[in-house]
Motif scaffolding. Structure first.
Motif, PDB file in Angstrom:
ATOM      1  N   ALA A   1      74.571 -54.080  10.733  1.00 30.31           N
ATOM      2  CA  ALA A   1      75.726 -55.087  10.742  1.00 30.31           C
ATOM      3  C   ALA A   1      76.345 -53.949  10.711  1.00 30.31           C
ATOM      4  O   ALA A   1      76.715 -52.646   9.799  1.00 30.31           O
ATOM      5  N   PRO A   2      77.574 -54.625  11.470  1.00 28.80           N
ATOM      6  CA  PRO A   2      78.995 -53.241  10.911  1.00 28.80           C
ATOM      7  C   PRO A   2      79.032 -52.423  10.058  1.00 28.80           C
ATOM      8  O   PRO A   2      79.740 -52.039   9.686  1.00 28.80           O
ATOM      9  N   ASP A   3      80.001 -53.521   8.651  1.00 23.79           N
ATOM     10  CA  ASP A   3      80.343 -52.963   7.751  1.00 23.79           C
ATOM     11  C   ASP A   3      80.209 -52.306   6.305  1.00 23.79           C
ATOM     12  O   ASP A   3      78.765 -52.166   6.721  1.00 23.79           O
ATOM     13  N   VAL A   4      81.044 -51.593   7.069  1.00 25.56           N
ATOM     14  CA  VAL A   4      80.920 -50.331   5.897  1.00 25.56           C
ATOM     15  C   VAL A   4      81.650 -50.320   4.796  1.00 25.56           C
ATOM     16  O   VAL A   4      83.244 -50.161   5.400  1.00 25.56           O
ATOM     17  N   SER A   5      81.961 -50.752   3.590  1.00 25.20           N
ATOM     18  CA  SER A   5      82.957 -50.613   2.437  1.00 25.20           C
ATOM     19  C   SER A   5      83.206 -49.425   1.680  1.00 25.20           C
ATOM     20  O   SER A   5      81.620 -48.212   1.833  1.00 25.20           O
ATOM     21  N   CYS A   6      83.846 -49.189   0.628  1.00 23.84           N
ATOM     22  CA  CYS A   6      83.924 -48.225   0.395  1.00 23.84           C
ATOM     23  C   CYS A   6      83.445 -48.043  -1.277  1.00 23.84           C
ATOM     24  O   CYS A   6      83.234 -47.029  -0.828  1.00 23.84           O
ATOM     25  N   GLY A   7      83.092 -48.867  -1.651  1.00 27.15           N
ATOM     26  CA  GLY A   7      82.524 -49.394  -3.053  1.00 27.15           C
ATOM     27  C   GLY A   7      83.221 -49.082  -4.368  1.00 27.15           C
ATOM     28  O   GLY A   7      82.605 -49.430  -5.139  1.00 27.15           O
ATOM     29  N   VAL A   8      85.120 -48.902  -4.186  1.00 26.44           N
ATOM     30  CA  VAL A   8      85.166 -48.019  -5.736  1.00 26.44           C
ATOM     31  C   VAL A   8      86.685 -48.773  -5.392  1.00 26.44           C
ATOM     32  O   VAL A   8      87.163 -48.849  -6.838  1.00 26.44           O
ATOM     33  N   CYS A   9      87.323 -50.075  -4.597  1.00 24.09           N
ATOM     34  CA  CYS A   9      87.894 -50.474  -4.540  1.00 24.09           C
ATOM     35  C   CYS A   9      88.175 -51.307  -5.403  1.00 24.09           C
ATOM     36  O   CYS A   9      87.075 -51.672  -5.446  1.00 24.09           O
ATOM     37  N   TYR A  10      89.593 -52.700  -5.344  1.00 23.80           N
ATOM     38  CA  TYR A  10      89.393 -53.520  -5.987  1.00 23.80           C
ATOM     39  C   TYR A  10      88.215 -53.963  -5.395  1.00 23.80           C
ATOM     40  O   TYR A  10      87.615 -55.201  -6.365  1.00 23.80           O
ATOM     41  N   TYR A  11      88.493 -54.933  -4.336  1.00 24.20           N
ATOM     42  CA  TYR A  11      87.340 -55.761  -3.851  1.00 24.20           C
ATOM     43  C   TYR A  11      86.170 -55.598  -3.744  1.00 24.20           C
ATOM     44  O   TYR A  11      85.043 -55.954  -4.100  1.00 24.20           O
ATOM     45  N   CYS A  12      85.865 -53.911  -3.691  1.00 23.72           N
ATOM     46  CA  CYS A  12      84.684 -53.656  -3.961  1.00 23.72           C
ATOM     47  C   CYS A  12      83.959 -53.308  -4.916  1.00 23.72           C
ATOM     48  O   CYS A  12      82.551 -54.208  -5.266  1.00 23.72           O
ATOM     49  N   LYS A  13      85.322 -53.439  -6.099  1.00 24.63           N
ATOM     50  CA  LYS A  13      84.033 -52.989  -7.750  1.00 24.63           C
ATOM     51  C   LYS A  13      83.912 -55.033  -7.872  1.00 24.63           C
ATOM     52  O   LYS A  13      83.629 -55.169  -8.421  1.00 24.63           O
ATOM     53  N   ARG A  14      83.871 -55.840  -7.303  1.00 20.67           N
ATOM     54  CA  ARG A  14      84.116 -57.445  -7.347  1.00 20.67           C
ATOM     55  C   ARG A  14      83.380 -57.874  -6.531  1.00 20.67           C
ATOM     56  O   ARG A  14      83.018 -59.596  -6.605  1.00 20.67           O
ATOM     57  N   GLY A  15      82.662 -56.889  -5.390  1.00 24.01           N
ATOM     58  CA  GLY A  15      81.921 -58.317  -4.736  1.00 24.01           C
ATOM     59  C   GLY A  15      81.696 -58.426  -3.689  1.00 24.01           C
ATOM     60  O   GLY A  15      81.242 -58.233  -3.094  1.00 24.01           O
ATOM     61  N   LEU A  16      83.156 -57.962  -3.508  1.00 21.38           N
ATOM     62  CA  LEU A  16      83.435 -58.680  -2.276  1.00 21.38           C
ATOM     63  C   LEU A  16      83.531 -57.216  -0.888  1.00 21.38           C
ATOM     64  O   LEU A  16      84.934 -57.525  -0.614  1.00 21.38           O
ATOM     65  N   VAL A  17      82.580 -56.847  -0.618  1.00 22.09           N
ATOM     66  CA  VAL A  17      82.508 -55.738  -0.027  1.00 22.09           C
ATOM     67  C   VAL A  17      83.231 -56.216   2.003  1.00 22.09           C
ATOM     68  O   VAL A  17      83.282 -55.168   2.162  1.00 22.09           O
ATOM     69  N   ASN A  18      83.167 -57.565   1.870  1.00 19.83           N
ATOM     70  CA  ASN A  18      84.032 -57.620   3.383  1.00 19.83           C
ATOM     71  C   ASN A  18      84.958 -57.256   3.062  1.00 19.83           C
ATOM     72  O   ASN A  18      85.927 -57.865   4.347  1.00 19.83           O
ATOM     73  N   LEU A  19      86.251 -57.106   1.764  1.00 17.58           N
ATOM     74  CA  LEU A  19      87.354 -57.552   1.756  1.00 17.58           C
ATOM     75  C   LEU A  19      87.811 -56.149   1.365  1.00 17.58           C
ATOM     76  O   LEU A  19      89.373 -55.449   0.955  1.00 17.58           O
ATOM     77  N   CYS A  20      87.027 -55.247   1.480  1.00 16.69           N
ATOM     78  CA  CYS A  20      87.165 -53.569   1.248  1.00 16.69           C
ATOM     79  C   CYS A  20      88.319 -52.766   2.195  1.00 16.69           C
ATOM     80  O   CYS A  20      88.880 -53.418   2.969  1.00 16.69           O
ATOM     81  N   VAL A  21      89.207 -52.049   0.962  1.00 18.71           N
ATOM     82  CA  VAL A  21      90.654 -51.869   1.706  1.00 18.71           C
ATOM     83  C   VAL A  21      90.444 -51.028   2.342  1.00 18.71           C
ATOM     84  O   VAL A  21      91.314 -50.402   3.224  1.00 18.71           O
ATOM     85  N   SER A  22      89.346 -50.370   2.225  1.00 16.66           N
ATOM     86  CA  SER A  22      89.206 -49.205   3.311  1.00 16.66           C
ATOM     87  C   SER A  22      87.616 -49.349   4.538  1.00 16.66           C
ATOM     88  O   SER A  22      86.672 -48.626   5.175  1.00 16.66           O
ATOM     89  N   HIS A  23      87.792 -50.856   5.407  1.00 12.29           N
ATOM     90  CA  HIS A  23      87.170 -51.148   5.441  1.00 12.29           C
ATOM     91  C   HIS A  23      86.377 -50.579   6.613  1.00 12.29           C
ATOM     92  O   HIS A  23      87.104 -50.605   7.441  1.00 12.29           O
ATOM     93  N   LYS A  24      84.745 -50.064   7.329  1.00 11.55           N
ATOM     94  CA  LYS A  24      84.704 -49.393   8.577  1.00 11.55           C
ATOM     95  C   LYS A  24      84.382 -49.791   9.017  1.00 11.55           C
ATOM     96  O   LYS A  24      82.978 -50.848   8.792  1.00 11.55           O
ATOM     97  N   MET A  25      83.567 -50.100  10.597  1.00 14.05           N
ATOM     98  CA  MET A  25      82.295 -50.369  10.921  1.00 14.05           C
ATOM     99  C   MET A  25      81.969 -49.687  11.927  1.00 14.05           C
ATOM    100  O   MET A  25      82.676 -49.176  12.564  1.00 14.05           O
ATOM    101  N   LEU A  26      80.275 -50.546  12.290  1.00 13.55           N
ATOM    102  CA  LEU A  26      79.819 -49.397  13.022  1.00 13.55           C
ATOM    103  C   LEU A  26      80.560 -49.833  14.923  1.00 13.55           C
ATOM    104  O   LEU A  26      80.896 -51.347  14.643  1.00 13.55           O
ATOM    105  N   GLY A  27      79.805 -49.308  15.572  1.00 14.36           N
ATOM    106  CA  GLY A  27      80.919 -49.473  16.975  1.00 14.36           C
ATOM    107  C   GLY A  27      82.646 -49.358  16.560  1.00 14.36           C
ATOM    108  O   GLY A  27      83.033 -49.180  18.026  1.00 14.36           O
ATOM    109  N   THR A  28      83.129 -48.622  15.993  1.00 14.13           N
ATOM    110  CA  THR A  28      84.509 -48.451  15.507  1.00 14.13           C
ATOM    111  C   THR A  28      84.503 -47.164  15.522  1.00 14.13           C
ATOM    112  O   THR A  28      84.785 -46.479  16.023  1.00 14.13           O
ATOM    113  N   HIS A  29      84.501 -47.407  14.093  1.00  9.64           N
ATOM    114  CA  HIS A  29      84.571 -45.714  13.197  1.00  9.64           C
ATOM    115  C   HIS A  29      83.438 -45.273  13.490  1.00  9.64           C
ATOM    116  O   HIS A  29      83.542 -44.018  13.642  1.00  9.64           O
TER     117      HIS A  29
END
Length: 348
Positions: A84-112
């Motif tokens: 699946a496409p989403d790639v999270s940073c793992g360290v931002c406010y949202y990633c630390k709370r398990g909300l990886v889909n809302l990552c502030v540095s969200h990247k995607m397969l097929g784009t980045h």
């Protein structure tokens, strides 16, 4: 290898490219299937995020691992995987709370990162550790596994809004996502499922909603939903169409303290909506968005397909080769098929 490359808005070219090298901390995948989704169509017509060009699109991927990096221990050559496409940073406010889909540095397969509209794709270590790479059940086909990404966000959406035994649900949209919402709601135990659509109603009938309404008279459709819910309104209304027009309609057919879900993106050229704030205020309606899925999203969807709660074979109606991807996108846009899959190895 052959790859379909997004060159610029409205321009796709099939090119011969070197097979990518396997990253030291990653994988090299032989792609067997990659779905075309509505997001691919919008990106082709409007451009990729961050102005990315000259990129291999495609993010609903299933394939076989043919090479692993030296440091990779989780996977081995020969493993069959779904991506699946989403790639999270793992360290931002949202990633630390398990909300990886809302990552502030969200990247995607097929784009980045290069995607699945190619015969091979390479995954760097950050995709393995912070993206979605899941094993495919042994008796599941690559086509069905590639459909898992489409189903992931639907499953996550209904879990989050609490669709459960007895829920009265209205779904605006009769495309693949609307049909998926019907299947998932049935599996969740929904008591009443009303689907509202326009041009794919004949296909949607195969998924047996309790009611199937043509949305040619929005006010009449709202009244029909109210009648079917004893004048109260739907517990939840999911807007599963790439358009802002039905969103006020959704507010009007929701019950007091009901939920309206804006599911999926709309064209950037027409992204603003007008909703009756008094209706929302006095009925205490919750209006929420639904984007992507949590870390378990792809695994949850693959399990639902494997156990027969979602019938992938009912959606996959067309298969195209790399040279036919633009035609496949047109099929999706025109509603000629619920789901179009790309076979990178098909002869043109």
């Amino acid at each position: 290898m052959k790859a379909a490359v997004f060159k610029d808005i409205g321009v796709m070219a099939v090119e011969e490219r070197p097979i990518p090298k396997c990253p030291e901390d990653g994988l090299l995948i032989r792609v067997h299937a990659c779905g075309i989704c509505g997001g691919d169509v919008r990106n082709f017509q409007n451009g990729l995020k961050d102005g990315v060009n000259n990129q291999i699109m495609g993010h609903e991927i299933a394939g076989e691992i043919i090479e692993t990096g030296e440091g990779v221990i989780r996977f081995k050559i020969g493993d069959r995987v779904a991506l699946a496409p989403d790639v999270s940073c793992g360290v931002c406010y949202y990633c630390k709370r398990g909300l990886v889909n809302l990552c502030v540095s969200h990247k995607m397969l097929g784009t980045h990162y290069p995607g699945g509209f190619a015969q091979y794709t390479a995954l760097p270590g950050e995709v393995l550790s912070r993206g979605f790479v899941e094993p495919i059940p042994q008796d599941m086909s690559y086509l069905h596994a590639a459909f898992g990404e489409t189903a992931s966000a639907v499953v996550a959406c209904q879990k989050r809004i609490g669709v459960t035994l007895g829920t009265r649900l209205a779904i605006i949209g009769d495309g693949p996502v609307g049909c998926l919402h019907t299947e998932v709601a049935r599996a969740m135990g929904a008591g009443l499922i009303i689907m509202i659509g326009m041009d794919k109603l004949a296909l949607a009938e195969n998924f047996h909603p309790d009611a199937l309404l043509k949305n040619d008279d929005p006010e009449a459709v709202v009244q029909k939903v109210l009648e079917m819910t004893d004048g109260i309104g739907a517990d939840a209304v999911i807007c599963a169409v790439p358009s802002v027009r039905p969103q006020q309609q959704a507010v009007d057919m929701a019950r007091k303290r009901g939920v309206v879900v804006l599911y999926g993106g709309v064209p950037k050229s027409n992204e603003m909506t007008l909703l009756n704030s008094n209706t929302i205020h006095y009925k205490e309606i919750t209006v929420t968005g639904a984007f992507s899925y949590p870390a378990t999203g792809l695994a949850d969807a693959l399990s639902a397909i494997h156990t027969g709660k979602i019938h992938a074979e009912m959606y996959i109606e067309k298969r195209v080769g790399l040279h036919e991807i633009v035609a496949g996108m047109e099929m999706v846009q025109k509603g000629e098929a619920l789901k179009v899959m790309v076979d990178p190895w098909a002869k043109s």
